[in-house]
Write a protein that holds these residues in place. Structure first.
Motif, short mmCIF file in Angstrom:
data_model
loop_
_atom_site.label_atom_id
_atom_site.label_comp_id
_atom_site.label_asym_id
_atom_site.label_seq_id
_atom_site.Cartn_x
_atom_site.Cartn_y
_atom_site.Cartn_z
N TYR A 140 -34.06 82.64 -28.44
CA TYR A 140 -32.52 82.82 -28.54
C TYR A 140 -32.00 81.82 -27.96
O TYR A 140 -32.55 81.14 -26.69
CB TYR A 140 -32.30 84.14 -27.52
CG TYR A 140 -32.84 85.56 -27.69
CD1 TYR A 140 -33.16 85.70 -29.15
CD2 TYR A 140 -33.20 86.39 -26.90
CE1 TYR A 140 -33.59 86.99 -29.35
CE2 TYR A 140 -33.85 87.42 -27.13
CZ TYR A 140 -34.11 88.04 -28.21
OH TYR A 140 -34.62 89.21 -28.26
N ARG A 177 -30.56 98.77 -31.46
CA ARG A 177 -31.69 97.78 -32.41
C ARG A 177 -32.24 98.84 -33.33
O ARG A 177 -32.45 98.61 -34.57
CB ARG A 177 -32.53 97.35 -31.28
CG ARG A 177 -33.65 96.58 -32.13
CD ARG A 177 -34.65 95.73 -30.99
NE ARG A 177 -33.97 94.91 -30.09
CZ ARG A 177 -34.48 95.10 -28.62
NH1 ARG A 177 -35.16 95.84 -28.30
NH2 ARG A 177 -33.68 94.28 -27.76
N ARG A 228 -42.97 91.40 -28.31
CA ARG A 228 -41.66 91.28 -28.94
C ARG A 228 -40.63 90.64 -28.23
O ARG A 228 -39.43 90.62 -28.26
CB ARG A 228 -41.23 92.73 -29.02
CG ARG A 228 -42.23 93.58 -29.91
CD ARG A 228 -42.39 93.08 -31.28
NE ARG A 228 -41.18 93.47 -31.90
CZ ARG A 228 -40.62 92.89 -33.14
NH1 ARG A 228 -41.54 91.99 -33.56
NH2 ARG A 228 -39.40 92.90 -33.77
N LYS A 229 -41.18 89.56 -27.34
CA LYS A 229 -40.44 88.68 -26.39
C LYS A 229 -40.43 87.43 -27.18
O LYS A 229 -41.35 86.94 -27.71
CB LYS A 229 -40.77 88.57 -25.02
CG LYS A 229 -40.71 90.04 -24.42
CD LYS A 229 -41.08 90.06 -22.68
CE LYS A 229 -40.57 91.18 -22.19
NZ LYS A 229 -40.88 90.86 -20.78
N VAL A 230 -39.23 86.61 -26.79
CA VAL A 230 -39.36 85.23 -27.04
C VAL A 230 -39.32 84.26 -25.94
O VAL A 230 -38.82 84.75 -24.87
CB VAL A 230 -37.99 84.71 -27.89
CG1 VAL A 230 -37.89 85.50 -29.23
CG2 VAL A 230 -36.83 85.16 -27.19
N PHE A 270 -36.24 80.85 -20.99
CA PHE A 270 -37.87 80.65 -21.21
C PHE A 270 -37.86 79.86 -22.67
O PHE A 270 -38.73 78.79 -22.71
CB PHE A 270 -38.53 81.82 -21.39
CG PHE A 270 -38.29 82.81 -20.14
CD1 PHE A 270 -38.99 82.53 -18.97
CD2 PHE A 270 -37.46 83.94 -20.30
CE1 PHE A 270 -38.80 83.58 -17.76
CE2 PHE A 270 -37.21 84.79 -19.30
CZ PHE A 270 -38.00 84.73 -17.95
N MET A 282 -33.30 92.67 -24.28
CA MET A 282 -32.10 92.12 -23.78
C MET A 282 -30.93 93.47 -24.44
O MET A 282 -29.93 93.53 -23.78
CB MET A 282 -31.73 90.73 -24.76
CG MET A 282 -30.53 90.37 -24.03
SD MET A 282 -30.05 88.88 -24.89
CE MET A 282 -30.89 87.52 -23.96
N LYS A 306 -34.51 91.72 -34.24
CA LYS A 306 -35.71 90.68 -34.15
C LYS A 306 -36.62 90.38 -35.40
O LYS A 306 -37.73 90.56 -35.38
CB LYS A 306 -36.73 91.55 -32.96
CG LYS A 306 -35.96 91.43 -31.66
CD LYS A 306 -37.09 91.70 -30.57
CE LYS A 306 -36.50 91.86 -29.54
NZ LYS A 306 -37.38 92.35 -28.27
N GLU A 320 -45.58 83.35 -24.56
CA GLU A 320 -45.20 82.95 -23.19
C GLU A 320 -44.81 81.53 -23.08
O GLU A 320 -45.71 80.62 -23.58
CB GLU A 320 -46.45 83.13 -22.45
CG GLU A 320 -46.81 84.67 -22.31
CD GLU A 320 -45.76 85.33 -21.19
OE1 GLU A 320 -45.17 84.55 -20.35
OE2 GLU A 320 -45.53 86.42 -21.69
N SER A 321 -43.92 81.14 -22.37
CA SER A 321 -43.26 79.80 -22.28
C SER A 321 -44.33 78.78 -21.57
O SER A 321 -44.44 77.73 -22.15
CB SER A 321 -41.96 79.79 -21.58
OG SER A 321 -42.26 80.45 -20.32
N1 LIG Z 1 -42.70 85.47 -19.52
C1 LIG Z 1 -42.19 85.32 -20.65
C2 LIG Z 1 -40.66 86.05 -20.58
C3 LIG Z 1 -40.00 86.03 -21.86
C4 LIG Z 1 -38.82 87.00 -22.05
O1 LIG Z 1 -38.64 87.71 -21.12
N2 LIG Z 1 -37.91 86.65 -23.03
C5 LIG Z 1 -36.79 87.67 -23.21
C6 LIG Z 1 -35.50 86.54 -23.59
S1 LIG Z 1 -35.05 85.57 -22.41
C7 LIG Z 1 -36.92 88.65 -24.30
O2 LIG Z 1 -37.55 88.23 -25.44
N3 LIG Z 1 -36.65 89.79 -24.00
C8 LIG Z 1 -36.94 90.99 -24.86
C9 LIG Z 1 -35.82 91.40 -25.48
O3 LIG Z 1 -34.91 90.44 -25.80
O4 LIG Z 1 -35.90 92.43 -26.36
C10 LIG Z 1 -42.15 84.01 -21.05
O5 LIG Z 1 -41.97 83.25 -20.13
O6 LIG Z 1 -41.91 83.52 -22.20
#
Ligand SMILES: N[C@@H](CCC(=O)N[C@@H](CS)C(=O)NCC(=O)O)C(=O)O
Length: 259
Positions: A37, A7, A77-79, A42, A1, A67, A92-93
């Motif tokens: 977040y 970062r 590294r995603k939420v 998700f 994001m 993070k 993964e949601s």
């Molecule tokens: N397919 C994943 C998508 C998760 C996703 O894209 N999350 C975003 C936040 S909305 C994220 O963490 N992006 C990486 C970042 O912020 O660096 C799910 O359904 O959990």
């Protein structure tokens, strides 16, 4: 994001700010700790599903710049990331929601094949519309990140609001290009028209009760709660506004033990 360079810079703020590699387990009484977040669609899908299954959760707000809270998750590294009470880590949601449903099985109809198809539509097609609709101007980004004041200490909140908002507004055009979006509100409204047609004249897409798709779309739109995009959605699509209220009432309150 956020901008990667920002970062990298901020993550070097010192070892005392870093968490260990083991994820903190959920506190007593919570089935899972959800790392997310406040404005992540998700993460809100998981939160809406937890409301549906009446699961008590703990929420850990992840600093979008450093993070640091998800340092334990080196490759993903995603939420959202969920740490369940048995120590399992689920990412993964959709997978986290499946685990919630495995633990509290709903009626068969709830997660029918078509409900799953439309839940996937919510995460694959509707959710990508959220970010461009929160980040058009620097001011909008600041507003979207204002939740940081309540979630972090004053110094982190200040950095998130300023550096984060800058990174988000710089990424706005890139994300729009990625999804071929020209006008972000028009693109969002187009998706919502599709959803409105899916609900039809029934109270919920699922009929008299919400199904997984209702919960998923409600979750995705939860990311814009309290922000101008939400008001615009309800104004342009009053039927969706009424549907959102029905889902809210059907889900009941969120059970959160520690934020
Ligand atoms: N397919 C994943 C998508 C998760 C996703 O894209 N999350 C975003 C936040 S909305 C994220 O963490 N992006 C990486 C970042 O912020 O660096 C799910 O359904 O959990």
């Amino acid at each position: 994001m956020m901008a990667t360079a920002a970062r990298r810079l901020l993550v070097r703020r010192g070892p005392t700010r870093r968490l260990g590699t083991a994820p903190p387990p959920p506190p007593a009484g919570a089935a899972l700790r959800l790392f997310g977040y406040s404005i992540c669609p998700f993460c809100h899908f998981v939160r809406s599903a937890a409301r549906y299954t009446k699961t008590t959760i703990a929420l850990t707000e992840v600093n979008p710049l450093t993070k640091a809270e998800i340092k334990f998750s080196e490759t993903h590294r995603k939420v959202p990331i969920a740490v369940f009470d048995d120590g399992s880590i689920v990412v993964e949601s959709a997978a986290i929601v499946d685990e919630l449903l495995r633990r509290s099985p709903p009626s068969e109809d709830f997660a029918s094949e078509s409900a799953r198809t439309w839940a996937a539509w919510a995460t694959h097609e509707l959710a990508p519309m959220v970010y461009p609709n929160l980040t058009k101007t620097y001011g909008e980004c600041r507003r979207a990140l204002s939740y940081a004041d309540g979630a972090f200490g004053p110094m982190d909140a200040l950095l998130i609001k300023h550096v984060g908002a800058l990174g988000m507004s710089l990424a706005h055009g890139k994300i729009k290009r990625k999804y071929g979006i020209e006008d972000e509100r028009a693109a969002l409204f187009e998706k919502l028209a599709t959803w409105e047609a899916r609900i039809g004249d029934r109270p919920f897409r699922g009929g008299d009760a919400p199904d997984l798709a209702d919960v998923a779309v409600h979750g995705v739109l939860g990311a814009v709660a309290g922000l101008p995009a939400r008001d615009d959605v309800v104004e342009a699509h009053p039927k969706i506004g009424a549907w959102l209220e029905r889902v809210e009432a059907a889900l009941g309150g969120e059970r959160v033990v520690v934020r």
